[in-house]
Scaffold this motif. Sequence first.
Motif, PDB file in Angstrom:
ATOM      1  N   GLY A 282      13.071 -16.348  -2.422  1.00 19.84           N
ATOM      2  CA  GLY A 282      13.440 -16.750  -3.984  1.00 19.84           C
ATOM      3  C   GLY A 282      12.390 -17.893  -4.485  1.00 19.84           C
ATOM      4  O   GLY A 282      11.642 -18.101  -3.830  1.00 19.84           O
ATOM      5  N   PRO A 283      12.503 -18.043  -5.693  1.00 13.55           N
ATOM      6  CA  PRO A 283      11.575 -18.797  -6.751  1.00 13.55           C
ATOM      7  C   PRO A 283      11.348 -20.256  -5.937  1.00 13.55           C
ATOM      8  O   PRO A 283      10.463 -20.981  -6.130  1.00 13.55           O
ATOM      9  N   GLU A 284      12.730 -20.784  -5.301  1.00 16.89           N
ATOM     10  CA  GLU A 284      12.617 -21.910  -4.719  1.00 16.89           C
ATOM     11  C   GLU A 284      12.155 -22.049  -3.596  1.00 16.89           C
ATOM     12  O   GLU A 284      11.695 -23.284  -3.149  1.00 16.89           O
ATOM     13  N   GLY A 285      11.498 -20.991  -3.024  1.00 19.28           N
ATOM     14  CA  GLY A 285      10.879 -21.086  -1.469  1.00 19.28           C
ATOM     15  C   GLY A 285      11.807 -21.420  -0.336  1.00 19.28           C
ATOM     16  O   GLY A 285      12.986 -21.522  -0.592  1.00 19.28           O
ATOM     17  N   ILE A 286      11.052 -21.379   0.682  1.00 19.39           N
ATOM     18  CA  ILE A 286      12.031 -21.673   2.107  1.00 19.39           C
ATOM     19  C   ILE A 286      11.613 -23.048   2.651  1.00 19.39           C
ATOM     20  O   ILE A 286      10.375 -23.543   2.544  1.00 19.39           O
ATOM     21  N   ALA A 287      12.837 -24.094   2.505  1.00 21.14           N
ATOM     22  CA  ALA A 287      12.666 -25.385   3.117  1.00 21.14           C
ATOM     23  C   ALA A 287      11.909 -25.201   4.598  1.00 21.14           C
ATOM     24  O   ALA A 287      12.554 -24.446   5.400  1.00 21.14           O
ATOM     25  N   LEU A 288      10.960 -26.076   4.623  1.00 17.53           N
ATOM     26  CA  LEU A 288      10.327 -26.097   6.056  1.00 17.53           C
ATOM     27  C   LEU A 288      10.626 -27.146   6.959  1.00 17.53           C
ATOM     28  O   LEU A 288      10.272 -27.208   8.015  1.00 17.53           O
ATOM     29  N   TRP A 289      11.509 -27.874   6.514  1.00 16.53           N
ATOM     30  CA  TRP A 289      12.060 -28.991   7.248  1.00 16.53           C
ATOM     31  C   TRP A 289      13.656 -29.375   6.908  1.00 16.53           C
ATOM     32  O   TRP A 289      14.141 -29.080   5.923  1.00 16.53           O
ATOM     33  N   GLU A 290      14.200 -29.749   8.158  1.00 15.72           N
ATOM     34  CA  GLU A 290      15.634 -30.090   8.036  1.00 15.72           C
ATOM     35  C   GLU A 290      15.321 -31.467   8.338  1.00 15.72           C
ATOM     36  O   GLU A 290      15.527 -31.831   9.680  1.00 15.72           O
ATOM     37  N   GLY A 291      15.650 -32.549   7.405  1.00 16.02           N
ATOM     38  CA  GLY A 291      15.298 -33.836   7.839  1.00 16.02           C
ATOM     39  C   GLY A 291      13.765 -33.975   8.352  1.00 16.02           C
ATOM     40  O   GLY A 291      12.941 -33.758   7.527  1.00 16.02           O
ATOM     41  N   PHE A 409       6.344 -17.316  -9.427  1.00 14.86           N
ATOM     42  CA  PHE A 409       7.171 -16.453 -10.297  1.00 14.86           C
ATOM     43  C   PHE A 409       8.496 -17.181 -10.788  1.00 14.86           C
ATOM     44  O   PHE A 409       8.967 -17.912  -9.852  1.00 14.86           O
ATOM     45  N   ALA A 410       8.989 -16.813 -11.651  1.00 16.37           N
ATOM     46  CA  ALA A 410      10.384 -17.099 -12.258  1.00 16.37           C
ATOM     47  C   ALA A 410      11.117 -15.977 -12.455  1.00 16.37           C
ATOM     48  O   ALA A 410      10.883 -14.929 -13.456  1.00 16.37           O
ATOM     49  N   VAL A 411      12.347 -15.961 -12.072  1.00 14.50           N
ATOM     50  CA  VAL A 411      13.248 -14.732 -11.987  1.00 14.50           C
ATOM     51  C   VAL A 411      13.533 -14.737 -13.820  1.00 14.50           C
ATOM     52  O   VAL A 411      14.065 -15.849 -14.375  1.00 14.50           O
ATOM     53  N   GLY A 412      13.760 -13.601 -14.251  1.00 12.94           N
ATOM     54  CA  GLY A 412      13.917 -13.338 -15.822  1.00 12.94           C
ATOM     55  C   GLY A 412      12.968 -13.793 -16.626  1.00 12.94           C
ATOM     56  O   GLY A 412      13.258 -13.910 -17.921  1.00 12.94           O
ATOM     57  N   VAL A 414       8.640 -13.315 -17.627  1.00 14.62           N
ATOM     58  CA  VAL A 414       7.324 -12.430 -17.493  1.00 14.62           C
ATOM     59  C   VAL A 414       6.498 -12.927 -16.335  1.00 14.62           C
ATOM     60  O   VAL A 414       6.374 -14.522 -16.326  1.00 14.62           O
ATOM     61  N   GLU A 415       6.065 -12.342 -15.489  1.00 15.92           N
ATOM     62  CA  GLU A 415       5.102 -12.854 -14.447  1.00 15.92           C
ATOM     63  C   GLU A 415       3.888 -13.616 -15.041  1.00 15.92           C
ATOM     64  O   GLU A 415       3.615 -13.444 -16.169  1.00 15.92           O
ATOM     65  N   PRO A 416       3.666 -14.740 -14.249  1.00 17.23           N
ATOM     66  CA  PRO A 416       2.799 -15.849 -15.150  1.00 17.23           C
ATOM     67  C   PRO A 416       1.229 -15.510 -15.347  1.00 17.23           C
ATOM     68  O   PRO A 416       0.558 -15.862 -16.168  1.00 17.23           O
ATOM     69  N   GLY A 417       0.749 -14.252 -15.129  1.00 19.96           N
ATOM     70  CA  GLY A 417      -0.564 -13.789 -15.226  1.00 19.96           C
ATOM     71  C   GLY A 417      -1.708 -14.588 -14.743  1.00 19.96           C
ATOM     72  O   GLY A 417      -2.561 -14.416 -15.175  1.00 19.96           O
ATOM     73  N   VAL A 418      -1.330 -15.021 -13.480  1.00 19.84           N
ATOM     74  CA  VAL A 418      -2.531 -15.394 -12.590  1.00 19.84           C
ATOM     75  C   VAL A 418      -2.772 -14.627 -11.461  1.00 19.84           C
ATOM     76  O   VAL A 418      -3.633 -14.990 -10.556  1.00 19.84           O
ATOM     77  N   GLY A 419      -2.417 -13.286 -11.341  1.00 24.75           N
ATOM     78  CA  GLY A 419      -2.806 -12.549 -10.189  1.00 24.75           C
ATOM     79  C   GLY A 419      -1.733 -11.918  -9.805  1.00 24.75           C
ATOM     80  O   GLY A 419      -1.981 -10.929  -8.596  1.00 24.75           O
ATOM     81  N   LEU A 420      -0.452 -12.122  -9.816  1.00 26.97           N
ATOM     82  CA  LEU A 420       0.890 -11.492  -9.377  1.00 26.97           C
ATOM     83  C   LEU A 420       0.907 -10.206  -9.654  1.00 26.97           C
ATOM     84  O   LEU A 420       1.135  -9.108  -8.806  1.00 26.97           O
ATOM     85  N   GLU A 421       0.417  -9.743 -10.944  1.00 30.13           N
ATOM     86  CA  GLU A 421       0.359  -8.335 -11.269  1.00 30.13           C
ATOM     87  C   GLU A 421      -0.603  -7.378 -10.354  1.00 30.13           C
ATOM     88  O   GLU A 421      -0.037  -6.351  -9.964  1.00 30.13           O
ATOM     89  N   ALA A 422      -1.805  -7.872 -10.121  1.00 31.71           N
ATOM     90  CA  ALA A 422      -2.726  -7.242  -9.321  1.00 31.71           C
ATOM     91  C   ALA A 422      -2.152  -7.088  -7.779  1.00 31.71           C
ATOM     92  O   ALA A 422      -2.346  -6.085  -7.313  1.00 31.71           O
ATOM     93  N   LEU A 423      -1.476  -8.116  -7.149  1.00 33.15           N
ATOM     94  CA  LEU A 423      -0.857  -8.389  -6.159  1.00 33.15           C
ATOM     95  C   LEU A 423       0.382  -7.159  -6.062  1.00 33.15           C
ATOM     96  O   LEU A 423       0.245  -6.180  -4.703  1.00 33.15           O
ATOM     97  N   ALA A 424       1.056  -7.026  -6.981  1.00 30.88           N
ATOM     98  CA  ALA A 424       2.255  -6.354  -6.886  1.00 30.88           C
ATOM     99  C   ALA A 424       1.984  -4.833  -7.016  1.00 30.88           C
ATOM    100  O   ALA A 424       2.598  -3.797  -6.821  1.00 30.88           O
ATOM    101  N   GLU A 425       1.090  -4.422  -8.003  1.00 33.62           N
ATOM    102  CA  GLU A 425       0.713  -3.257  -8.450  1.00 33.62           C
ATOM    103  C   GLU A 425      -0.319  -2.517  -7.593  1.00 33.62           C
ATOM    104  O   GLU A 425      -0.309  -1.358  -7.142  1.00 33.62           O
TER     105      GLU A 425
END
Length: 628
Positions: A282-291, A409-412, A414-425
């Motif tokens: 998800g847009p918030e990412g995966i927390a890499l540490w617990e404390g 990216f942010a849900v809801g 438009v993709e930011p236009g910095v390369g995610l389109e090329a990656l996803a397509e």
Amino acid sequence: MLGVTNRNSRAGAYRAASSLVALPIAAALLVGCDEGKMTPVIGTVGGTVMLEGAPLAGVTIALEPGEGTQTTGADGSYLFGDVLEGDYTVTMSGHPADTEFEESATTAVGEGSDAPKVDFSGDYIRTAGVSGSVVVEGVPLGGISVALTGVEAQTATTDALGGFTFSNMRMGDYAVMISGWDSGRYEFDVEDLSFSVAVGETFAASFEGLRVEYTFDVTITNVATAYPYFPSGSFNTPVGETEPGPVGMGMSYEFEFRAGPGARLSFATMMVHSNDFFYAPGPEGIALWEGHDQLTGDITDQIMLWDAGTEIDQEPGVGADQPVRQSGPDTGADDPNPLVRLAEDEYGTLPEVDSVIAVTIESTGPYMFKVTIENVSQDHTIETIAGECMDVPIAPGVFVVHYGPAPLFAVGEVEPGVGLEALAEDGAAATLANHASANTGVLQLAAPGVFATHESQGLLFNSGTTATFGIERMAEDGSPEPLAVDVQAAGGFRTSGIFAIPDGGSNPAPLFPGQSYTFEAVAVHGEVLSLVTMLVQSNDIFFAPDEDGIDLFPGDVPLTGDVTGMIDLWDAGTEVNGEPGLDRYQAPRQLLPDTGPDEGGTIRLLDDEFTYPDVGDMLQINVAAQPR
């Protein structure tokens, strides 16, 4: 002084008297007198009253015995007429109180002296005086011009002790005025004094000034690059392979990175049998540490399949505009819904995430992580509507470690236009990877800090000494309050305070790139500005000028300009340094304040094994003197 002049002939005396008066009197005196008896002399007594060489009018002159009084005229003269022969005392009175005369004299009218002159000569009494000083905040001010006006005028110049005197003064009304100081440095509420002095009195005339206060606007701006990622990278070569390419069933990608507490991981990799679907947290990412414990294990449940919203969706594994079948990159029609969203199973053949991909993470050392993305699909994971079965390849991707939300990216939206389109397509990760690389670095922050204007050296700190409690808390935790208390207790400052609220904000906060702190400092000639603010991505490093401070009056001119060049990075010597932006005991990542290992050192200019940006690449500090 007295002057007496006698005439030498009685005949002269008679000639001096009026014939209209003298002749009848003489005739009467001769009646019945024996022949040969002398006639009494009738004469005059006169003179002048002079005060220091100038005639003195209005003085009363008495002639005794019995001749009454006269008043001196404008020329200072008086005259008693028809004075009979005899001895007399001439007395003066009514002269000014601050003058000295011998007020009486004797004379005689008689033969050989029928018109004696009695002159009076006097001087002013000059026993009054003025004694004074000119000081500024208790410091004597020499070389100041002092003018005395009034009954008489004099001038003087203050000596090295700020003193001046006027002596030999007459009584009367006067004024003392000072001039000739540098009005840019000093100011006096009272520049002249009016007074009266009596004979013998000394007037005390003291002038007390203040150094002119100037107000300076100080702006501290974070000019560092607002790096959103630290670190970032791409994964494009399957494990065991030497060339980049997608991973099919049973194959995997691996990538390693370092990250400190508080960091999160995001990545994106394409589902190849799609038009613009990609796997990502998800847009918030995966927390890499617990404390302070590093994340390990299977994190597949945090991975989702997303629709980039850039190309209209076709049946998975069938669409003509999907990478395996398209004639070239970016050939599909635009998606009428351009927003990033979770992928929908429009055709009823979309596989579950965990049937395609398995993601695990492990710790390979302090701050070190390794992520494995395995393709767990089978040759029948997708069964098309037409009944064709196939596995699900995944394409090269990009990862970023971040602290803020929505790095890719942010849900809801438009993709930011910095390369995610090329990656996803098209599974083309290079553009997004290049963008991530250009935006990867330590996000440099400055903490709230303390400032003071002062004269004495080392008000906030002294190099080569053990840090005070206030400096320690400032340098380790970005907490300015203890140092501000230290400054108040030490004294010796004109103004001091805390800068803590970014411009436009309402609450204390660290200074992010593009933000600034602004404060006002008041100073006079001879005073300097000192300030301290923490380099947040460190264990105990702070920005500051040296203990001499910043000269606010270079060349005697109030300072306006960029003073960043006078700011250095200092090591407080209170906590062992770790790698900037990574160490768990640095303020953004520590669990509690003051938790790092003690260093037991002294304050010194920063010099350790790590690399830091130049001060001017992180902060810009401007000072502007306000017009008076």
